[in-house]
Scaffold this motif. Structure first.
Motif, short mmCIF file in Angstrom:
data_model
loop_
_atom_site.label_atom_id
_atom_site.label_comp_id
_atom_site.label_asym_id
_atom_site.label_seq_id
_atom_site.Cartn_x
_atom_site.Cartn_y
_atom_site.Cartn_z
N LYS A 160 -36.06 -43.23 6.14
CA LYS A 160 -37.16 -43.88 5.46
C LYS A 160 -37.29 -43.35 4.03
O LYS A 160 -37.05 -42.18 3.76
N ALA A 161 -37.68 -44.25 3.13
CA ALA A 161 -37.81 -43.89 1.73
C ALA A 161 -38.90 -42.85 1.53
O ALA A 161 -38.77 -41.96 0.69
N ARG A 206 -38.53 -39.30 -0.49
CA ARG A 206 -39.32 -38.98 -1.68
C ARG A 206 -39.89 -37.57 -1.61
O ARG A 206 -40.21 -36.97 -2.62
N ASN A 240 -28.34 -46.95 3.13
CA ASN A 240 -28.86 -45.59 3.02
C ASN A 240 -28.38 -44.92 1.74
O ASN A 240 -29.14 -44.21 1.08
N ARG A 254 -30.39 -46.37 -1.03
CA ARG A 254 -31.77 -45.88 -0.98
C ARG A 254 -31.86 -44.48 -1.60
O ARG A 254 -32.74 -44.22 -2.42
N THR A 260 -31.35 -44.64 -5.38
CA THR A 260 -32.53 -45.16 -6.06
C THR A 260 -33.58 -44.07 -6.24
O THR A 260 -34.16 -43.92 -7.32
N ILE A 261 -33.79 -43.27 -5.20
CA ILE A 261 -34.81 -42.23 -5.28
C ILE A 261 -34.38 -41.11 -6.21
O ILE A 261 -35.19 -40.54 -6.94
#
Length: 63
Positions: free
Chosen positions: A2-3, A7, A49, A52, A55-56
């Motif tokens: 999960k993002a 984070r 994944n 994701r 991106t973070i």
């Protein structure tokens, strides 16, 4: 993955996770090429994944 969990990780942890996911993605592609991969949906999950995490990493680095 999960993002929101990603984070909470530090930038160095995210980079380690990125390397781990790229290795997993490579291994899945290799298995598919040699007809040993029965669950082909795992390739799509691995690709998402990686994106994701990337991106973070970009969000933390730029912002």
């Amino acid at each position: 993955m999960k993002a929101e969990d990603l984070r909470e990780m530090s930038l160095s942890d995210l980079k380690e996770e990125y390397v781990k996911l790229r290795k997993e993605q490579f291994n899945l592609r290799f298995q598919r090429a040699s007809d040993q991969l029965a669950q082909t949906h795992l390739i799509k999950e691995a690709r998402r994944n990686v994106a994701r995490v990337n991106t973070i990493i970009r969000e933390k680095r730029d912002g």
